[in-house]
Every structure is written in structure tokens, then in C-alpha cells.
Write a protein that holds these residues in place. Structure first.
Motif, PDB file in Angstrom:
ATOM      1  N   PHE A 107       0.827  -1.196   0.000  1.00  0.00           N
ATOM      2  CA  PHE A 107       0.000   0.000   0.000  1.00  0.00           C
ATOM      3  C   PHE A 107       0.868   1.254   0.000  1.00  0.00           C
ATOM      4  N   THR A 108       0.385   2.306  -0.653  1.00  0.00           N
ATOM      5  CA  THR A 108       1.029   3.611  -0.572  1.00  0.00           C
ATOM      6  C   THR A 108       0.013   4.591   0.004  1.00  0.00           C
ATOM      7  N   THR A 109       0.457   5.418   0.933  1.00  0.00           N
ATOM      8  CA  THR A 109      -0.476   6.305   1.622  1.00  0.00           C
ATOM      9  C   THR A 109       0.238   7.528   2.165  1.00  0.00           C
ATOM     10  N   ALA A 110      -0.484   8.635   2.240  1.00  0.00           N
ATOM     11  CA  ALA A 110       0.045   9.848   2.858  1.00  0.00           C
ATOM     12  C   ALA A 110      -0.399   9.966   4.311  1.00  0.00           C
ATOM     13  N   PHE A 111      -1.251   9.048   4.768  1.00  0.00           N
ATOM     14  CA  PHE A 111      -1.838   9.157   6.108  1.00  0.00           C
ATOM     15  C   PHE A 111      -1.040   8.308   7.084  1.00  0.00           C
ATOM     16  N   ASP A 112       0.135   8.833   7.474  1.00  0.00           N
ATOM     17  CA  ASP A 112       1.095   8.005   8.180  1.00  0.00           C
ATOM     18  C   ASP A 112       0.614   7.481   9.525  1.00  0.00           C
TER      19      ASP A 112
ATOM     20  N   ARG B 204      14.603  17.802  -0.674  1.00  0.00           N
ATOM     21  CA  ARG B 204      13.156  17.959  -0.775  1.00  0.00           C
ATOM     22  C   ARG B 204      12.714  18.581  -2.101  1.00  0.00           C
ATOM     23  N   VAL B 205      13.662  18.971  -2.945  1.00  0.00           N
ATOM     24  CA  VAL B 205      13.317  19.677  -4.186  1.00  0.00           C
ATOM     25  C   VAL B 205      12.421  18.824  -5.081  1.00  0.00           C
ATOM     26  N   ARG B 206      12.760  17.555  -5.253  1.00  0.00           N
ATOM     27  CA  ARG B 206      11.966  16.700  -6.153  1.00  0.00           C
ATOM     28  C   ARG B 206      10.540  16.538  -5.637  1.00  0.00           C
ATOM     29  N   ASP B 207      10.383  16.318  -4.334  1.00  0.00           N
ATOM     30  CA  ASP B 207       9.043  16.192  -3.768  1.00  0.00           C
ATOM     31  C   ASP B 207       8.270  17.502  -3.873  1.00  0.00           C
ATOM     32  N   PHE B 208       8.997  18.615  -3.719  1.00  0.00           N
ATOM     33  CA  PHE B 208       8.363  19.928  -3.831  1.00  0.00           C
ATOM     34  C   PHE B 208       7.814  20.144  -5.241  1.00  0.00           C
ATOM     35  N   LYS B 209       8.573  19.761  -6.251  1.00  0.00           N
ATOM     36  CA  LYS B 209       8.117  19.926  -7.627  1.00  0.00           C
ATOM     37  C   LYS B 209       6.903  19.049  -7.912  1.00  0.00           C
TER      38      LYS B 209
ATOM     39  N   ILE C 168       1.128  -5.859   7.398  1.00  0.00           N
ATOM     40  CA  ILE C 168       1.122  -5.593   5.963  1.00  0.00           C
ATOM     41  C   ILE C 168       2.119  -4.489   5.660  1.00  0.00           C
ATOM     42  N   ASP C 169       2.775  -4.612   4.509  1.00  0.00           N
ATOM     43  CA  ASP C 169       3.759  -3.605   4.155  1.00  0.00           C
ATOM     44  C   ASP C 169       3.086  -2.399   3.518  1.00  0.00           C
ATOM     45  N   TYR C 170       3.645  -1.239   3.765  1.00  0.00           N
ATOM     46  CA  TYR C 170       3.127  -0.005   3.199  1.00  0.00           C
ATOM     47  C   TYR C 170       4.268   0.976   3.027  1.00  0.00           C
ATOM     48  N   LEU C 171       4.052   1.976   2.178  1.00  0.00           N
ATOM     49  CA  LEU C 171       5.029   3.034   1.938  1.00  0.00           C
ATOM     50  C   LEU C 171       4.340   4.372   2.122  1.00  0.00           C
ATOM     51  N   LEU C 172       4.976   5.258   2.867  1.00  0.00           N
ATOM     52  CA  LEU C 172       4.434   6.592   3.080  1.00  0.00           C
ATOM     53  C   LEU C 172       4.857   7.504   1.935  1.00  0.00           C
ATOM     54  N   LYS C 173       3.923   8.346   1.503  1.00  0.00           N
ATOM     55  CA  LYS C 173       4.247   9.331   0.471  1.00  0.00           C
ATOM     56  C   LYS C 173       4.826  10.590   1.114  1.00  0.00           C
ATOM     57  N   PRO C 174       5.784  11.244   0.462  1.00  0.00           N
ATOM     58  CA  PRO C 174       6.479  10.821  -0.756  1.00  0.00           C
ATOM     59  C   PRO C 174       7.367   9.612  -0.477  1.00  0.00           C
ATOM     60  N   ILE C 175       7.358   8.660  -1.398  1.00  0.00           N
ATOM     61  CA  ILE C 175       8.040   7.383  -1.190  1.00  0.00           C
ATOM     62  C   ILE C 175       9.552   7.582  -1.168  1.00  0.00           C
ATOM     63  N   ASP C 176      10.172   6.991  -0.155  1.00  0.00           N
ATOM     64  CA  ASP C 176      11.628   7.058  -0.004  1.00  0.00           C
ATOM     65  C   ASP C 176      12.268   5.879  -0.742  1.00  0.00           C
TER      66      ASP C 176
END
Length: 252
Positions: free
Chosen positions: A76-81, A243-248, A93-101
Motif C-alpha cells: 500500500f502507498t499512503t500519505a496518512f502516516d 526535498r526539491v523533487r518532492d516539492f516539484k 502488511i507492508d506499506y510506503l508513506l508518500k512521498p516514497i523514499d
């Protein structure tokens, strides 16, 4: 490995595709909605692994599993950490927080590879339990106003009027569109969980900026960016290089 991505934000999907390619994994398909996913699964063999965003443009991705039996492993990918931590850790269950590292993605893929072989049968997922934990937080209201003390008075500050939040001398301040700054009884870390992520971005350790009050973005030294706000020019807001890439992506 046969992999697909289900993600409604196209910049985020493209970024995940590039990150997977660096790990030698090619995404066979990218889907952007519940409706599109249902149609695709009915006509195609199920992949080995799905990277699945929780909230899609036309509803929660769990609706896919209400109508189809998916025979794939899922990350799963989610911004709701804070809610993901609760829901997914309880279900192992495995999950990844956005922005994905990148490092976290690599670990998740390695974990999938080690767990999905003849000696490790595929884990069954109780989507109803996860949905119960996540559906209310996803629909939750973000903080819309703050109360600050000004002398003997209390003043209400609306989040929409805040150009940026910043830390200074161990205090946290809200710089508003009226050109004033107010001391808040909170931290930037706490604010990150209370503000809508599509409007506010953590540009650096010191600043959270409001996209609606950005006047200019300027290339800065060492591949960084400088943000100029409408009414708070005295603040030198630099987007850190990492953080530049995530900012864009956020700007899109």
C-alpha cells in the motif's frame, strides 16, 4: 516480476515507475481509478505485486476488492502516516508513506521477494478491518483555524490566511497574509499532521509553506530552490536539496 501500479496522481505514479526501474523492476501497467482497475483485472492475468494507493479519484481502492478476488501481493502507498502505522502494523502488511523514499521502497521489494516463495504462502488480507481503521481518517477534517493570544485578547487565525509556519528561537509561528506573525502553542511536526497536504508543504526543517501564497520560486545555490511569499519577504525560505523533487511533484 510482474508489477502494476494503481495510483491516481500521475506525477506520483511516474516517480514510482522511475524508482522501480532503478531496482530493475519494470511496471507492466499503471491504473488511475477504481473503475479502470476493475476493467483491467477482468481482462488480464493478476500480477505478482500491486503498488496500491488507498484513495483514488473515484473512491477508496478497497472497492476493487469488494467486487473482485485479487490474487496478488500488495504494498500500500499512503500519505496518512499515523493511521497507516496503526492499520497496517496490526495486520503485518507492508506499506510506503508518500512521498516514497528510495531506501524504503527497496526494503519493501526485498521483503516481498523473501516472503513470496514456496516456503512462505501468500498472506491473506482482511480488507474490511483495514478499511474500518482508514476510512474515517481519510475523510477527516483538517485544521481550519488557530487561536492565539495577543496581549489580553484572543485572536482567531484562519489556516487559509497563513502564508507559512516557521520555527524560531524554539517557538512556532504563523506568518499571515496581513504581514504579521503570531506565536502558536504547537510544533511544526504536529502541524504537518493537522494541515491539508495538498495546500501545505514542509519545505525544510524550519518552514511549512502555503501553495496559495507563493509569489515566486527561484533557483538557488547547490540545486536548491528559494520561495518568495506574497507578504512575508523577510523570511528566507529555502527548499532543501533532498526535498526539491518532492516539492516539484507537490506543485503539480
Amino acid at each position: 516480476m510482474n508489477v502494476i501500479i494503481i495510483e491516481d496522481e500521475k506525477p506520483a505514479a511516474r516517480r514510482l515507475e522511475r524508482m522501480l526501474a532503478q531496482l530493475g523492476i519494470r511496471s507492466g501497467q499503471t491504473l488511475h481509478s477504481v473503475e479502470e482497475s476493475l476493467a483491467w483485472f477482468q481482462d488480464n492475468p493478476h500480477p505478482d505485486l500491486i503498488f496500491l494507493d488507498i484513495q483514488l479519484s473515484d473512491g477508496l481502492s478497497f472497492e476493487i476488492f469488494d467486487l473482485l478476488e485479487i490474487r496478488s501481493s500488495i504494498i500500500f502507498t499512503t500519505a496518512f502516516d499515523e493511521y497507516a502505522l496503526q492499520a497496517f502494523k496490526l495486520n503485518s502488511i507492508d506499506y510506503l508513506l508518500k512521498p516514497i523514499d528510495e531506501d524504503e521502497l527497496k526494503k519493501a521489494v526485498e521483503k516481498f521477494r523473501s516472503q513470496n516463495n514456496a516456503l512462505n504462502p501468500k498472506m491473506t488480507i482482511d480488507f474490511e478491518d483495514i478499511k474500518k481503521m482508514l476510512v474515517n481518517p481519510i475523510e477527516r477534517e483538517y485544521k481550519k483555524r488557530f487561536t492565539v493570544r495577543v496581549g489580553q485578547h484572543l485572536k482567531i487565525i484562519h489556516a487559509d490566511d497563513v502564508e507559512c509556519f516557521y520555527s524560531e528561537n524554539k517557538g512556532t509561528y504563523a506568518a499571515t497574509s496581513e504581514g504579521r506573525s503570531y506565536l502558536l502553542d504547537t510544533t511544526l511536526e504536529q502541524l504537518e499532521t493537522e494541515l491539508p497536504p495538498k495546500i501545505f508543504f514542509r519545505a525544510s526543517r524550519k518552514y511549512i509553506v502555503n501553495i496559495n501564497h507563493i509569489r515566486d520560486i527561484i533557483s538557488y545555490t547547490n540545486s536548491r530552490l528559494q520561495i518568495k511569499l506574497n507578504r512575508t519577504p523577510e523570511q528566507e525560505i529555502i527548499v532543501s536539496r533532498e526535498r526539491v523533487r518532492d516539492f516539484k511533484l507537490w506543485l503539480e
